[in-house]
Design an enzyme around this catalytic site. Structure first.
Site, PDB file in Angstrom:
ATOM      1  CD  GLU A  71     -13.045 -54.783  94.015  1.00 23.08           C
ATOM      2  OE1 GLU A  71     -14.363 -54.391  94.189  1.00 23.08           O
ATOM      3  OE2 GLU A  71     -12.755 -54.697  92.768  1.00 23.08           O
ATOM      4  CG  HIS A 140      -8.894 -48.115  84.867  1.00 22.70           C
ATOM      5  ND1 HIS A 140     -10.161 -47.793  84.736  1.00 22.70           N
ATOM      6  CD2 HIS A 140      -8.780 -49.432  84.554  1.00 22.70           C
ATOM      7  CE1 HIS A 140     -10.831 -48.751  84.658  1.00 22.70           C
ATOM      8  NE2 HIS A 140     -10.298 -49.980  84.753  1.00 22.70           N
TER       9      HIS A 140
HETATM   10  C1  TPP Z   1     -15.058 -52.244  92.090  1.00 26.58           C
HETATM   11  C2  TPP Z   1     -14.453 -52.756  90.685  1.00 26.58           C
HETATM   12  N1  TPP Z   1     -13.558 -53.586  90.820  1.00 26.58           N
HETATM   13  C3  TPP Z   1     -13.012 -54.117  89.709  1.00 26.58           C
HETATM   14  C4  TPP Z   1     -13.206 -53.474  88.555  1.00 26.58           C
HETATM   15  C5  TPP Z   1     -12.433 -54.109  87.182  1.00 26.58           C
HETATM   16  N2  TPP Z   1     -13.631 -54.634  86.171  1.00 26.58           N
HETATM   17  C6  TPP Z   1     -14.214 -53.898  85.339  1.00 26.58           C
HETATM   18  S1  TPP Z   1     -15.336 -54.634  84.678  1.00 26.58           S
HETATM   19  C7  TPP Z   1     -15.254 -56.304  85.396  1.00 26.58           C
HETATM   20  C8  TPP Z   1     -15.995 -57.384  85.282  1.00 26.58           C
HETATM   21  C9  TPP Z   1     -17.419 -56.872  85.255  1.00 26.58           C
HETATM   22  O1  TPP Z   1     -18.270 -58.108  85.142  1.00 26.58           O
HETATM   23  P1  TPP Z   1     -19.850 -57.882  85.174  1.00 26.58           P
HETATM   24  O2  TPP Z   1     -20.394 -57.269  86.374  1.00 26.58           O
HETATM   25  O3  TPP Z   1     -20.302 -59.157  85.063  1.00 26.58           O
HETATM   26  O4  TPP Z   1     -20.319 -56.868  83.825  1.00 26.58           O
HETATM   27  P2  TPP Z   1     -19.771 -57.317  82.490  1.00 26.58           P
HETATM   28  O5  TPP Z   1     -18.424 -56.306  82.357  1.00 26.58           O
HETATM   29  O6  TPP Z   1     -19.569 -58.685  82.146  1.00 26.58           O
HETATM   30  O7  TPP Z   1     -21.054 -56.393  81.425  1.00 26.58           O
HETATM   31  C10 TPP Z   1     -14.195 -55.907  86.427  1.00 26.58           C
HETATM   32  C11 TPP Z   1     -13.467 -56.850  87.352  1.00 26.58           C
HETATM   33  C12 TPP Z   1     -14.028 -52.473  88.547  1.00 26.58           C
HETATM   34  N3  TPP Z   1     -14.237 -51.491  87.337  1.00 26.58           N
HETATM   35  N4  TPP Z   1     -14.592 -51.971  89.506  1.00 26.58           N
END
Ligand code: TPP
Lengths: 337, 372
Positions: A71, A140
């Site tokens: 972000e 959220h």
């Molecule tokens: C700071 C932040 N931005 C956005 C989100 C929304 N969000 C939750 S999980 C996710 C993707 C995460 O991907 P990754 O780090 O590859 O982990 P995975 O869930 O695939 O294990 C996002 C964008 C969040 N939780 N925290």
């Protein structure tokens, strides 16, 4: 201004709030090639709430940019693009995830116009789905508007219905100032008719609106709480109490003229929001109204809001969120003075 | 042109998708038959926990669930490599690691059901709270590791006391500022921390190419510590690689970055619709690399298990499922006034007054409902 057949709703057509924003974004992008969208998952997925659905397909990956998961990066690069003449519209996925970008927003985005003595314009819009009521896990469901309203240089607005959503997003993008644009996520799926040929509502981006006239008391709200207050006003009407409901629309600047005019008519004010009451929008409005309308007030300005606790687990969020009963309770307390 | 993730990259592997053991010059593991069966049991049971939780979400008993389907080996291999002194700093998907640490799966479900925010004691099982804000926990892990270091729990003084912290995160998280800061902090402080990245190829709808143009493990070098890519669907390899990284951390040689190359077989969470952004063929090709199947075929082929053993495990799995199902459904909603609890360690009067006022307000409805 060109418009695509699929995008422009005909008179009488009903649209959800989410779709209204999509259409507003589309209209702004068609009008101005400098408008670019940036955010996580906004491309193929259309954002987690599908607000950008179809836009990457139609405008390409250069204008609807799926960003890395960062972000601070989204806002920091948006600032750079804005300095270069673009008009970035950033999507923050959920309210609680704006904080990694907080420094870029409050320390950089908000101040550059003043620091450059007006040389640099920062027409950046930060779209944030905010508020609770959707049964989500932590981060959220939050209402971080006061943090932004406390910072000079930012405009902070919240839409509450599809018509406003459609026009306000376009006004926000057209603004040369940075705008924090709050979208009431639990109202995304609510429909109303949207006839764009009727033209924009008369209010500017910084103006409040009387959404229901009343004589006995003013209730001011914004975003998701406007509907709760309208419902409360309908319920109160059955008992013979006439509530005037204000949709503030703009939180910074606050449209004090509209608020003050209403309070002078009704002599009473209740402010309603989901965010904790302490040092929230209600506190500011109460202070400003007391100053402007001291002699017109029949009761102290009352606040209805979230508690000074972390947003609770979803199974008890309905207890945390102001509902019709809590609004009416405050109305009764005010009328009892 | 971007370097595709698997270009010329060596993947540490000890058990092939076909279930054959292979040698690796650097990493090896010696497991007794009993231990191998134990690993299989772990893999099978966490898959069952996941399947139950997904079903519970579909039935409306959980608000949301982040499935670990396909990532079992990465989590069990790394989780079982840890010693009693090590500490885990997880995301929201580390159900298998929690299992290895002895956390009751029902504790995890409380968060997803919406009855609490986690609520377990992080020190009880050395398993810290789930973290939803992406990447934030990596810095906590480094700070914790710096504490371990200051407490003299690294190096030669008393190896039995030695400890390390392990930060889990996804491929998407590697883009966050916090994660990059964690790498810097860990490096300059030589902190006893292992960064365990489960590269499941996707961050919701964004493929790895939207986060990085080089294989992730190669980034570590730039921060000043080693990075290694391991076959994340190979429980033996993830065990071996994690064990080596932990040994390095505990002896005082600093951080390691592990990229467990794996795949998210299901949706990102139960709210997600992966058909909008990824093709079925990709999922199909990863099915052939299933972490459980490969250990299963190895165990069967080498005669280390028989049908009766699988049947007993199946029964255990059913029991566990029952425990999860009934435990979840019976979880009571919290008392509304509980939201005022624990906001401060040292409670203050204004919040207490707010609580009392709300209690009185709630009580005012009690008679009303009875009348109706
Ligand atoms: C700071 C932040 N931005 C956005 C989100 C929304 N969000 C939750 S999980 C996710 C993707 C995460 O991907 P990754 O780090 O590859 O982990 P995975 O869930 O695939 O294990 C996002 C964008 C969040 N939780 N925290």
């Amino acid at each position: 201004m060109s418009s695509t057949a699929a995008a422009a709703p005909a008179a009488g057509q009903t649209t959800t709030l989410a779709k209204a924003i999509t259409m507003g974004l589309r209209a702004a992008m068609e009008r101005d090639p400098k408008v670019v969208l940036m955010g996580e998952d906004i491309g193929k997925l259309g954002g987690v709430f599908r607000v950008t659905d179809g836009l990457q397909k139609d405008f390409g990956e250069d204008r609807v940019i799926d960003t890395p998961l960062a972000e601070s990066g989204i806002l920091g690069t948006a600032i750079g693009m804005a300095l270069r003449g673009y008009r970035p519209v950033c999507e923050i996925q959920f309210d609680g995830f704006v904080f990694p970008a907080f420094d870029q927003i409050v320390c950089q985005l908000a101040k550059m116009h003043a620091r450059s003595k007006g040389h640099s314009k920062l027409p950046v819009v930060v779209r944030i789905p905010f508020g609770g009521g959707i049964g989500a896990v932590e981060h959220h469901s939050e209402s971080p508007e006061a943090y932004f309203a406390h910072t000079a240089g930012l405009r902070v607005v919240a839409c509450s219905n599809p018509v406003d959503a459609y026009w306000m997003i376009q006004q926000a993008i057209a603004s040369d100032d940075p705008v924090i644009f709050f979208e009431p996520k639990r109202r995304y799926w609510e429909k109303s008719s949207l006839d764009v040929s009727a033209g924009p509502p008369p209010e500017g981006l910084d103006q409040a609106r009387v959404v229901r006239e009343g004589a006995d008391i003013t209730v001011a709200a914004y975003g998701p709480m406007v509907k709760v207050c309208m419902d409360a006003a309908s319920a109160a009407a059955e008992d013979g109490t006439s509530i005037e409901v204000l949709d503030l629309r703009s939180l910074s600047p606050l449209d004090m003229d509209t608020i003050v005019a209403s309070v002078r008519r009704t002599s009473r004010l209740v402010v309603v929001h989901e965010a904790p009451v302490t040092l929230g929008m209600g506190a500011e409005i109460a202070a400003a109204v007391t100053e402007a309308c001291f002699h017109h007030l029949e009761a102290p300005v009352l606040r209805v809001g979230g508690f000074d606790t972390p947003y609770p687990p979803s199974r008890i969020e309905e207890e945390y969120l102001p509902d019709l009963d809590r609004v009416l309770d405050a109305v009764d307390r005010s009328l009892a003075y | 042109m971007a370097v595709t993730p698997d270009d010329a990259v060596e993947l540490v592997q000890l058990l092939t998708p076909e279930g054959e053991l292979v040698e690796h010059p650097e990493y090896r593991v010696e497991f007794s038959d009993e231990e191998l069966r134990g690993l299989y049991r772990d893999l099978a049971l966490v898959r069952r926990i996941d399947a139950e939780a997904t079903a519970l979400q579909r039935q409306g008993e959980l608000g949301i669930w982040a499935s670990l389907l396909g990532q079992e080996a990465a989590q069990i291999g790394s989780g079982r490599a840890m010693g009693p002194n090590d500490h885990v700093f997880p995301t929201y998907r580390e159900h298998g690691v929690a299992w290895c640490r002895g956390v009751d799966p029902l504790k995890l479900l409380g968060l997803f059901r919406g009855v609490d925010m986690g609520g377990w004691d992080p020190e009880e099982h050395h398993f810290h709270l789930y973290t939803i804000v992406i990447g934030a926990q990596t810095l906590h892990a480094v700070g914790y590791a710096m504490g371990i270091q200051r407490d003299g729990m690294t190096g030669d003084a008393d190896p039995a006391r030695n400890a390390a912290a392990v930060a889990y995160f996804g491929d998407g998280a590697t883009s966050q500022g916090d994660v990059n800061e964690a790498f810097i902090w860990a490096a300059v402080n030589n902190a006893p921390v292992v960064f365990f990245c489960q590269n499941n190829q996707w961050a919701i709808s964004e493929p790895l190419e939207r986060q990085s143009r080089i294989p992730l493990y190669q980034r570590a070098r730039g921060f000043g510590f080693p990075g290694v890519r391991v076959d994340g669907n190979d429980v033996l390899a993830t065990y071996a690689v994690t064990q080596a990284a932990l040994a390095r951390a505990r002896e005082g040689s600093g951080p390691t970055f592990i990229e467990a190359y794996t795949y998210r077989m299901g949706a990102h969470t139960t709210s997600d619709d992966p058909t909008r952004y990824r093709i079925a063929a990709e999922v199909e090709s990863w099915k052939l690399k299933d972490p459980i199947e490969r250990l299963r075929s190895y165990l069967i082929r080498t005669g280390k298990v028989d049908q009766a053993w699988f049947e007993a495990l199946e029964q255990e799995s059913d029991e566990l499922a029952k425990h999860i199902r009934s435990g979840c459904i019976e979880m009571p909603d919290p008392d509304p006034l509980s939201m005022f609890d624990h906001v401060y360690a040292d409670p203050h009067p204004p919040l207490a007054r707010q609580r009392d006022a709300f209690a009185a307000y709630l009580a005012s409805f009690e008679g009303v409902e009875e009348e109706q």
